[in-house]
Design a protein around this motif. Structure first.
Motif, PDB file in Angstrom:
ATOM      1  N   ALA A 103      10.228 -12.263 -12.401  1.00 17.32           N
ATOM      2  CA  ALA A 103      11.521 -12.579 -11.815  1.00 17.32           C
ATOM      3  C   ALA A 103      11.292 -13.212 -10.448  1.00 17.32           C
ATOM      4  N   ILE A 139      13.119 -13.845  -6.926  1.00 15.64           N
ATOM      5  CA  ILE A 139      14.214 -13.233  -6.181  1.00 15.64           C
ATOM      6  C   ILE A 139      14.434 -13.989  -4.869  1.00 15.64           C
ATOM      7  N   THR A 195       0.865  -1.179   0.000  1.00 17.17           N
ATOM      8  CA  THR A 195       0.000   0.000   0.000  1.00 17.17           C
ATOM      9  C   THR A 195       0.907   1.236   0.000  1.00 17.17           C
ATOM     10  N   GLY A 253      17.621  -7.300   2.372  1.00 17.22           N
ATOM     11  CA  GLY A 253      17.002  -7.258   1.052  1.00 17.22           C
ATOM     12  C   GLY A 253      15.489  -7.135   1.132  1.00 17.22           C
ATOM     13  N   LEU A 254      14.924  -6.431   0.173  1.00 19.20           N
ATOM     14  CA  LEU A 254      13.476  -6.208   0.126  1.00 19.20           C
ATOM     15  C   LEU A 254      13.028  -6.396  -1.311  1.00 19.20           C
ATOM     16  N   THR A 255      11.970  -7.175  -1.508  1.00 14.55           N
ATOM     17  CA  THR A 255      11.438  -7.390  -2.853  1.00 14.55           C
ATOM     18  C   THR A 255      10.051  -6.768  -2.925  1.00 14.55           C
ATOM     19  N   ALA A 256       9.845  -5.917  -3.940  1.00 12.06           N
ATOM     20  CA  ALA A 256       8.616  -5.119  -4.003  1.00 12.06           C
ATOM     21  C   ALA A 256       7.515  -5.807  -4.795  1.00 12.06           C
ATOM     22  N   THR A 296       8.370 -13.867  -6.075  1.00 11.51           N
ATOM     23  CA  THR A 296       8.182 -13.708  -7.521  1.00 11.51           C
ATOM     24  C   THR A 296       7.421 -12.426  -7.800  1.00 11.51           C
ATOM     25  N   ARG A 297       7.948 -11.651  -8.763  1.00  8.59           N
ATOM     26  CA  ARG A 297       7.335 -10.359  -9.060  1.00  8.59           C
ATOM     27  C   ARG A 297       7.468 -10.033 -10.542  1.00  8.59           C
ATOM     28  N   PRO A 298       6.528  -9.230 -11.055  1.00 10.49           N
ATOM     29  CA  PRO A 298       6.666  -8.796 -12.439  1.00 10.49           C
ATOM     30  C   PRO A 298       7.697  -7.687 -12.550  1.00 10.49           C
ATOM     31  N   ARG A 333       4.655   0.656   1.300  1.00 15.37           N
ATOM     32  CA  ARG A 333       5.784   0.901   0.407  1.00 15.37           C
ATOM     33  C   ARG A 333       6.627   2.085   0.887  1.00 15.37           C
ATOM     34  N   ASP A 334       6.136   2.813   1.866  1.00 16.02           N
ATOM     35  CA  ASP A 334       6.889   3.902   2.480  1.00 16.02           C
ATOM     36  C   ASP A 334       7.754   3.348   3.614  1.00 16.02           C
ATOM     37  N   PRO A 370      10.934  -0.006   2.689  1.00 20.09           N
ATOM     38  CA  PRO A 370      12.310   0.303   2.270  1.00 20.09           C
ATOM     39  C   PRO A 370      13.106   1.037   3.347  1.00 20.09           C
TER      40      PRO A 370
END
Lengths: 266, 395
Positions: B213, B215, B166, B183-186, B203-205, B170-171, B174
């Motif tokens: 991908a 990760i 959200t 590590g952080l995968t969005a 897994t993310r687009p 997402r604020d 990170p």
């Protein structure tokens, strides 16, 4: 006001096509552009500079051809451009990228405001901005849509787009903002700017030009690793509904009735 | 990734397969450039076994130290003192990961006077709730929430943290990841446990949804990721479930950012993510006025109006209607795509819908590759006919 805007050169992902035979990305002919959100960030910076005086420096990290993106920013009106380019920076995830950019900003020197686009359209992570603020030890505000600057040294008011509306926040400089969309959108380059951009120097800094711990740079310094890349699943077996508009509409209505989306027709 | 130039024939198959354009053929041999991310796509494309896949990363963590991090955490974001939908979805998915890892699932809740939510957290799958109550957490604030999360992580050492993608998630994510240096995968759309390593496979687009991908975060803890709302389904709550509440105290911090006020959107908010039915229009509608047909059908079905990026960019529809990689991810029971060709970045945001109906003039439009039912025709003829059918059916 001294402003640094971080920009990224990205492939125009709306132009990317998939080779139907091999199911791989077709990169040929895909244009490189300045990340669209970064242009909004630059517009915010230029508007503030035009209103309050000061300077706008654009900063990027990437291969040498990223200079083109920086020149486009100079043509729009940025005052200085810096490119961090070195093999040692390559393959970086967001943590290593934000670390490297933060080192670049420290070298640029004093600043009041750092503005970044919300996210890059190739990676779509939206992580580099807040991570950079953390490396620099300054606050950040994401999804900023407006900045009201007061007198010198006074806090700025920032409008932040939230999930349910807008928050008005106040913060002392320096601060890092990320921007989705600003005002009427980015200005077009002017002829004078384009001429100047041709002549202007882009400072290119290598790993030797910035103060960094080489162990946390690039691919080697990235906590996340790409394990596998693959094409998104394609569903097959779309049932095509034949007939003219009315016949097709009638079939769809029946399907919706079966799904109990519309009344059972009693 | 290493290229054995003795085996390399310079055929270029690797360069064609590389999603990052990171391989070049020089002097009849493949060479990698800075853009390489070690994804290994080239190695599988090489017919000469000239490419050895493998990470160039050697920042190996101490295995013993890494193993001391245990359990899966879900950050429980609130909206008006209630758990957001995405928090419940992540509890359901987090439960599966925790079971596979043979570890606990915990929720993390920061707020003011929110202990009454504990039962709901347990009913949705958590074994434990880390509860931090203080008036200063009554409203999301990056500085204070980051400090609290970091303190909790350093004290209780979770192996995995899931957060909703959200605005606030997402604020926060990170900022926390950078402070912990992990590590952080969005914006993940798939989460599983990698059988080989026992790590979370995120897994993310990427590239606007053109590629996916997977990760891993092998040598840093916790492994962190954000997940978009509506990607996972919430579980049926089990009200008999109980769990342990851990009341945690955090050091008081002040924020550098001062909240002045919040202004709720005046216009009725577009709640695409919770809509059961979405009727979405694209450039194929022909002109902005034709969108009235989309709205009319949506209203008739009690659904919401979606839009493709092209029509939002063209100013036909406001951005909060946008479905896709840069807009909202949706998964309604029925998605009716009208005059949407189906750019991959749009498909990325709606292909999880239960039933997709596509109406498009071009039979080769990619939207038909994800649709269940397709009509090749002019939306400006089909929609009025469909509206008429439904009116008759419900009259």
């Amino acid at each position: 006001m001294k402003i640094v805007v971080c920009v990224k050169q990205v492939p125009d992902t709306t132009e990317v096509k998939i080779d139907p035979k091999t199911n791989t990305l077709m990169r040929q002919g895909v244009p490189s552009i300045v990340n669209p959100h970064d242009k909004h960030a630059l517009e915010m910076a230029l508007s503030l500079r035009d209103q309050l005086g000061g300077s706008v420096t654009v900063l990027s990290m990437g291969p040498m051809q990223s200079q083109e993106a920086l020149r486009e920013c100079l043509a729009m009106g940025a005052d200085h451009a810096v490119l961090l380019s070195d093999r040692a920076f390559g393959g970086a995830d967001t943590l290593a990228t934000s670390y490297t950019l933060a080192a670049g900003i420290r070298k640029i020197g004093e600043f009041d405001l750092i503005i970044c686009g919300k996210q890059a359209i190739d990676g779509d992570t939206a992580q580099v901005g807040p991570e950079m603020a953390e490396h620099l030890g300054i606050p950040h505000i994401t999804y900023a849509s407006q900045v009201e600057a007061g007198a010198d040294g006074a806090p700025v008011r920032v409008h932040r787009d939230g999930e349910e509306g807008t928050e008005i926040l106040e913060v002392k400089l320096p601060v890092l903002l990320t921007v989705t969309h600003y005002g009427d959108g980015p200005r077009l380059p002017v002829v004078k700017g384009i001429r100047r951009a041709f002549r202007a120097e882009v400072d290119v800094w290598s790993v030797n030009d910035v103060e960094v711990d080489r162990n946390v740079l690039g691919l080697k310094g990235s906590p996340t690793q790409v394990r596998r890349i693959f094409s998104p699943d394609k569903r097959c077996g779309c049932e095509m509904i034949p007939g003219d508009a009315c016949a097709a509409a009638s079939v769809v209505a029946t399907k919706l009735r079966e799904l109990r989306i519309i009344g059972v027709g009693s | 990734m290493k290229i054995n130039s003795e085996l390399c024939s310079g055929c270029g198959a690797c360069a064609a397969a590389c999603p990052f354009g990171a391989l070049v053929i020089k002097g009849n041999k493949a060479e990698k450039t800075d853009a390489c991310t070690d994804c290994g796509a080239c190695a599988s494309a090489c017919s000469f076994e000239a490419i050895q896949a493998g990470s160039g990363s050697d920042n190996g963590g101490d295995a013993h130290d890494l193993n001391s991090y245990k359990g899966v955490w879900v950050y429980l974001e609130l909206k008006d003192r209630q758990l957001r939908g995405v928090a419940l979805e992540l509890l359901a998915q987090g439960r599966k990961l925790a079971d596979e890892m043979g570890q606990e699932l915990a929720g993390v809740l920061l707020g003011d006077n929110v202990a009454d939510l504990a039962n709901e957290v347990f009913a949705n799958g958590a074994d434990r709730l880390y509860l931090v109550e203080d008036p200063c957490y009554g409203r999301y604030d990056a500085d204070q929430y980051t400090a609290a999360m970091t303190e909790l992580i350093n004290t209780y050492r979770p192996a995995v943290i899931l957060l909703g993608a959200t605005h606030n998630g997402r604020d926060l994510a990170p900022r926390v990841a950078a402070r912990i240096k992990t590590g952080l995968t969005a914006d993940c759309t798939g989460l599983s446990i990698d059988t080989e390593t026992g790590l979370v496979a995120w897994t993310r687009p990427a590239f606007g949804g053109n590629i996916m991908a997977t990760i891993l975060c092998p040598n840093h803890r916790p492994q962190m990721g954000t997940v978009r709302p509506r990607v996972f389904k919430r579980a049926e709550p089990d009200c008999g479930r109980t769990g342990t509440i851990v009341r945690a105290k955090t050091k008081a911090t002040t924020s550098r950012v001062k909240w002045i006020k919040s202004i709720k959107s005046l216009k009725e908010s577009v709640n695409l993510e919770d809509a059961e039915i979405i009727v979405a229009g694209g450039r194929g509608m022909g002109k902005p006025e034709s969108f009235a047909l989309v709205s009319e059908l949506a209203e008739l079905l009690g659904g919401a109006v979606g839009a493709s990026r092209a029509v939002v960019d063209a100013g036909w529809m406001p951005a909060d209607h946008q479905v896709g990689q840069t807009g909202k991810t949706v998964a309604p029971r029925v998605y009716i795509a009208c005059g949407i060709s189906g750019a991959i970045q749009h498909l990325a945001g709606m292909q999880g819908s239960d039933v997709i109906v596509a109406i498009n003039r071009d039979a080769s439009a990619p939207i038909f590759t994800v649709a269940h039912y397709g009509i090749v025709g002019d939306v400006n003829e089909v929609l009025p006919a469909l509206i008429n059918e439904i009116r008759c059916a419900t009259a």
